[in-house]
Design an enzyme around this catalytic site. Structure first.
Site, PDB file in Angstrom:
ATOM      1  N   HIS A 312       0.839  -1.205   0.000  1.00  0.00           N
ATOM      2  CA  HIS A 312       0.000   0.000   0.000  1.00  0.00           C
ATOM      3  C   HIS A 312       0.879   1.263   0.000  1.00  0.00           C
ATOM      4  O   HIS A 312       0.675   2.178  -0.787  1.00  0.00           O
ATOM      5  CB  HIS A 312      -0.912  -0.054   1.227  1.00  0.00           C
ATOM      6  CG  HIS A 312      -1.759   1.156   1.443  1.00  0.00           C
ATOM      7  ND1 HIS A 312      -3.124   1.144   1.264  1.00  0.00           N
ATOM      8  CD2 HIS A 312      -1.459   2.413   1.846  1.00  0.00           C
ATOM      9  CE1 HIS A 312      -3.608   2.342   1.542  1.00  0.00           C
ATOM     10  NE2 HIS A 312      -2.621   3.135   1.902  1.00  0.00           N
ATOM     11  N   GLU A 313       1.862   1.283   0.874  1.00  0.00           N
ATOM     12  CA  GLU A 313       2.696   2.493   0.975  1.00  0.00           C
ATOM     13  C   GLU A 313       3.572   2.666  -0.258  1.00  0.00           C
ATOM     14  O   GLU A 313       3.819   3.795  -0.696  1.00  0.00           O
ATOM     15  CB  GLU A 313       3.551   2.469   2.245  1.00  0.00           C
ATOM     16  CG  GLU A 313       2.773   2.294   3.560  1.00  0.00           C
ATOM     17  CD  GLU A 313       1.596   3.235   3.730  1.00  0.00           C
ATOM     18  OE1 GLU A 313       1.592   4.331   3.131  1.00  0.00           O
ATOM     19  OE2 GLU A 313       0.647   2.860   4.461  1.00  0.00           O
TER      20      GLU A 313
HETATM   21  N1  BES Z   1      -1.425   7.929   4.173  1.00  0.00           N
HETATM   22  C1  BES Z   1      -1.747   6.942   5.128  1.00  0.00           C
HETATM   23  C2  BES Z   1      -1.257   7.253   6.494  1.00  0.00           C
HETATM   24  C3  BES Z   1      -2.076   8.221   7.233  1.00  0.00           C
HETATM   25  C4  BES Z   1      -3.287   7.834   7.693  1.00  0.00           C
HETATM   26  C5  BES Z   1      -1.613   9.456   7.515  1.00  0.00           C
HETATM   27  C6  BES Z   1      -4.023   8.707   8.394  1.00  0.00           C
HETATM   28  C7  BES Z   1      -2.337  10.346   8.186  1.00  0.00           C
HETATM   29  C8  BES Z   1      -3.550   9.956   8.640  1.00  0.00           C
HETATM   30  C9  BES Z   1      -1.129   5.591   4.769  1.00  0.00           C
HETATM   31  O1  BES Z   1      -0.879   5.419   3.431  1.00  0.00           O
HETATM   32  C10 BES Z   1      -2.125   4.552   5.149  1.00  0.00           C
HETATM   33  O2  BES Z   1      -3.142   4.493   4.510  1.00  0.00           O
HETATM   34  N2  BES Z   1      -1.868   3.779   6.184  1.00  0.00           N
HETATM   35  C11 BES Z   1      -2.794   2.802   6.659  1.00  0.00           C
HETATM   36  C12 BES Z   1      -2.300   1.417   6.440  1.00  0.00           C
HETATM   37  C13 BES Z   1      -2.689   0.881   5.112  1.00  0.00           C
HETATM   38  C14 BES Z   1      -2.111  -0.510   4.906  1.00  0.00           C
HETATM   39  C15 BES Z   1      -4.163   0.831   4.889  1.00  0.00           C
HETATM   40  C16 BES Z   1      -2.939   3.021   8.152  1.00  0.00           C
HETATM   41  O3  BES Z   1      -2.171   3.792   8.689  1.00  0.00           O
HETATM   42  O4  BES Z   1      -3.836   2.432   8.726  1.00  0.00           O
HETATM   43 ZN    ZN Z   2      -2.533   5.067   2.322  1.00  0.00          ZN
END
Ligand code: BES
Ligand code: ZN
Length: 872
Positions: A312-313
């Site tokens: 995902h990242e």
């Molecule tokens: N961009 C997000 C991280 C994020 C989430 C930053 C909320 C600020 C606020 C990252 O790409 C993401 O989606 N992370 C998920 C994990 C993913 C595998 C679904 C998370 O943090 O739960």
């Molecule tokens: Zn994300």
């Protein structure tokens, strides 16, 4: 660049008279005072002569500011700060001329422990001393806590970053190190290469005693160095993430038609981390359990989680970083797409995991369920004030977003869809884009009107239910808005979605190969034998079949017919369970349906079978008759599989079978299945008696075993699990213990677990694991809500800069409750409190209570009658 014409006039944004093009930033942390010194030089373009320059800053003390234009340096005559909007305005005596300028600011910031901005995270070294590392988390709007900046996704600029740190520490940032210069004998300045043009929320750096393991890509023209960084002693646990990283980079470089643009990609495990992971360009950060995995000691499910998170990242490195949403309205584009394409990558690497079927039972159900509430929101949601942003990092943006992308990619075919994605990325690389830009690229590629198809899915709230009826040899299907409260009003039911019906076998009278229903209703001749809607569960809707159709599908399932595949069986249970909860059908129909699954042996279907029957027991917990009867039903249901699977994990067993064993034993344990409870107790006793018996509880079944003995046991078992938690050397082991601890029964032990949740022993990032257990446990959910109320001030203070924790504190304990009196109580409690940061979560919790309590009242009688007739 950014498409201001379409933008919402209420957006809280900085004036556009001055824009940045480059930041030259130096940061010097102080790990004793927990502060940092900063100095930034920002190259600006002044587009119109102006006396004022406005910039974002939060919790920063500005020490000196000057601007240089045309060879002259000016200091502001006044500097004002707006606390609410996080803006600082510099006013100069004379107008600054149009043209280029350099703004120079020196400042001091706070190295807080709030997991936002440039913050500190703590850990214990081998001697047990507390130590700190520093790391950044900027999305959505916390770059402004680390340096004054134009903190908006469309204000892209380049960055050269320098970190002044102790010589024995490692400093990381988005780009590779360019040079290191000595400052004093014990300090060095680490200078990083200049970044490509990018948004502030993707800037990152980290400082600590890191170690790493490394590999490189082999299939890319310019090889990319990939590393996993960890605190001392942990790097080997990064092996799995490291192994998959080059493969994922190569896969995405290919399907996106653009190579990964940076020379390196680092992953860093951070012990305190608010979200799961963050896609900073070239330096992705993770909570420990989302990156590190130990084949010998970890629950296997963390492996899938690591793969999913890493994929995902990495997907964001293109979708988000290279092409960035113009504003937060289009957040879903980032998150929904990364969720979809991350799943695509995991499926590509690990086909045996059958990740798309798991997607149908997890992400898709989460998205659809949330969107069945009035308190949901459209995927494309206007965000005016940045304070609203964090509330939309939810199952709508992620899971419904990914589900509608999956639906669209099926509609266009995945190949055409990806060709459109390549076109979109090429056209907008290093710039910003909107949802419409994506539809344009896809329409150009596919020659069909993608916007028209998608508008109903992304611009309006809710999902449809397809009511299917049969009469006189004709099947009629009619679409309406689906609400879990089953009380849709005419004015809420005006949308006509474009629904890909997916009828199988395809009726002769439907000529469109995509079978797109664009009208309210449609009829076709009743096919011979069984027929299905929503084949492969590709469409985002619920299907409400008449009993005659269900019995034919059921028979096909019993016959093992190919007609009803894995996702179809899973989808059928999910839909009927949801319709029985909302009252569109009787709950006994769900129990009747279960009889067709006598031969079922797959993980995903069992996850739903066990989960949905378990949900009835949980929500009806206060009705002794129904609760006991359903548990009896549940014991009967799982007995065959308990005997088949046992407690051992044979060498080389496939992943899905190990997941299945967990689902079955957990369900059996919760239902009080005697043999399962006895075996859990036996193994647990051996496990705690001697470390030599470690293997008696395989890491993948440990949480389940803990949960069973705690829900059946007393103080002694509790002390053992608590001890396990305190002694666990790894975060994933702590997590499984925290998830299980909430299952204790005795009030004084429940109180102890609640207190533990905010004690020094549990990292603030981990509170929701404790709450999850306490909330699933009928014996503790009520008192956990009381506990949240009693500790509200502490929680609100602790999590005020967190993305979602406060919302979770409200939502979790209420989510499985069916006590109607709570609704009033909750409203009264929050009446005099500021709820704007978690209003959505609060509304959703209240509506969920409404749904649960209505379900209880509606079905108490019917269920208890069904249970009696069927001898449960
Ligand atoms: N961009 C997000 C991280 C994020 C989430 C930053 C909320 C600020 C606020 C990252 O790409 C993401 O989606 N992370 C998920 C994990 C993913 C595998 C679904 C998370 O943090 O739960
Ligand atoms: Zn994300």
């Amino acid at each position: 660049m950014c498409n201001k014409a379409s933008s919402n006039p209420n957006r809280v944004v900085l004036p556009t008279n001055v824009t940045p093009s480059h930041y030259n930033l130096t940061i010097t942390p102080d790990f004793k005072e927990f502060t940092f010194d900063g100095y930034v030089e920002i190259d600006l373009s002044i587009h119109e002569p102006t006396k004022t320059v406005q910039i974002n800053a939060k919790d920063l003390t500005l020490k000196s500011t000057s601007i240089e234009t045309a060879g002259n340096t000016h200091e502001p005559v006044s500097t004002t700060h707006d606390e609410h909007h996080d803006t600082t305005t510099f006013t100069f005596e004379h107008e600054l001329a149009k043209g280029s300028a350099v703004l120079r600011i020196s400042f001091v910031g706070i190295l807080s422990d709030k997991m936002a901005g440039f913050y500190r995270s703590s850990y214990k070294d081998a001697e047990g001393n507390t130590k700190y590392m520093g790391v950044t988390q900027f999305e959505a709007t916390d770059a402004r806590r680390a340096f004054p900046c134009w903190d908006e996704p469309a204000a892209k600029a380049t960055y050269t970053i320098a970190l002044v740190v102790d010589t024995d520490l490692v400093a990381l940032s988005n780009m590779p190190v360019e040079s290191i210069t000595a400052v004093e004998s014990d300090k060095k300045t680490v200078h990083f290469e200049k970044t490509p043009i990018m948004s502030t929320y993707l800037v990152a750096w980290a400082i600590g005693e890191f170690e790493y393991i490394e590999t490189t890509t082999t299939k890319l023209e310019k090889p990319v160095t990939c590393r996993v960084y960890t605190l001392p002693g942990l790097k080997e646990q990064g092996r799995f993430a490291l192994e998959i990283t080059p493969k994922i980079l190569e896969y995405f470089s290919e399907i996106f038609g653009t190579a990964y643009p940076l020379p390196k990609l680092d992953h860093l495990a951070v012990p305190d981390f608010d979200a799961g992971a963050m896609e900073n360009w070239g330096l992705v950060t993770y909570r420990t359990v989302a990156l590190l995995f130990d084949e010998k000691t970890s629950d296997l499910r963390f492996k899938e989680q690591v793969a999913g998170t890493v994929a995902h990242e990495i997907a964001h490195q293109w979708f988000g970083n290279l092409v960035t949403m113009e504003w937060w309205d289009h957040l879903w584009l980032n998150e929904g797409f990364a969720t979809w394409v991350g799943t695509l990558a995991v499926d590509h690497l690990f086909p045996a995991w059958d990740t798309w079927s798991t997607f149908v039972v997890d992400d898709m159900q989460r998205g659809i369920s949330l969107d069945s509430l009035r308190s949901s929101h459209p995927i494309e949601v206007p965000v005016a004030d940045p304070h609203e942003i964090h509330q939309i990092f939810d199952a709508i943006s992620y899971s419904k977003g990914a589900s509608v992308i999956r639906m669209l990619s099926n509609w266009l075919t995945v190949d055409v869809f990806l060709a459109g994605i390549r076109r979109y990325l090429k056209k907008h690389e290093y710039e910003n884009a909107t949802t419409d830009d994506l539809w344009n690229a896809l329409s150009e590629e596919s020659k069909v009107d993608v916007r028209e198809f998608m508008n109903t899915w992304t611009r309006v709230i809710g999902i449809p239910i397809l009511n299917v009826t049969e009469a006189d040899g004709i099947v009629t299907v009619e679409q309406h808005r689906f609400l879990s409260t089953n009380d849709v009003k005419a004015e809420e039911d005006e949308t006509v979605w474009w629904v890909p019906l997916g009828v199988h076998p395809k009726p002769a009278s439907i000529v469109d190969p995509n079978q797109t229903l664009k009208t309210r209703s449609l009829s076709f001749e009743v096919p011979e034998g069984a027929y299905l809607f929503n084949k492969h569960y590709g469409g985002v809707f619920r299907t409400n079949y008449p009993p005659s159709a269900i019995s034919r599908i059921g028979k096909a399932i019993l016959d093992g017919s190919d007609l009803v595949g894995l996702s179809d069986r899973a989808g059928l249970i999910a839909d009927i369970a949801s319709l029985s909860k909302s009252g569109h059908t009787a709950t006994s129909n769900l129990l009747d349906l279960v009889q067709y699954f006598k031969n079922e042996e797959t993980y995903v279907v069992w996850e739903l079978l066990a989960g949905r029957v378990g949900e009835i027991a949980s929500i009806f917990a206060d009705d002794e008759r129904v609760n006991q009867g359903i548990k009896h039903f549940q014991r009967n249901l799982v007995d065959r599989m308990v005997n088949k699977l046992g407690w051992e994990f044979p060498e080389g067993e496939d992943y899905l079978t190990s997941r299945l064993r967990n689902v079955i034993l957990r369900s059996a344990g919760r239902a009080g299945h005697e043999a399962t409870v006895a075996e859990a107790k036996r193994r647990f006793a051996l496990f705690v008696s001697d470390p030599a018996h470690d293997s008696i509880l395989h890491p993948s079944i440990r949480q389940t075993a803990f949960e069973i003995v705690l829900s059946q046991g007393g103080e002694e078992e509790f002390r053992h699990v608590l001890k396990y938690f305190h002694a666990a050397p790894k975060q994933d082991q702590q997590v499984i213990a925290l998830l299980a601890l909430g299952f204790v029964q005795q009030p004084e032990l429940i109180a102890e677990v609640q207190a533990l949740a905010i004690s020094e022993s549990v990292r603030p990032q981990d509170i929701f694991y404790v709450l999850a257990g306490l909330s699933a446990n009928p014996a503790s959910r009520r008192s956990t809500w009381e506990w949240v109320k009693a500790n509200w001030t502490t929680l609100a203070n602790r999590y005020k800069s967190s993305m979602s924790m406060l919302g979770a504190c409200v939502k979790y304990p209420l989510s499985q409750s069916s006590d109607v009196s709570l609704i009033k109580e909750v409203k009264e409690f929050f009446a005099d409190k500021d709820t704007k940061d978690f209003q959505r979560a609060l509304d959703q919790a209240l509506e969920g209570l409404d749904v649960n309590s209505a379900w209880l009242q509606r079905e108490q009688e019917g269920l208890s009658e069904w249970l009696s007739v069927n001898k449960y």
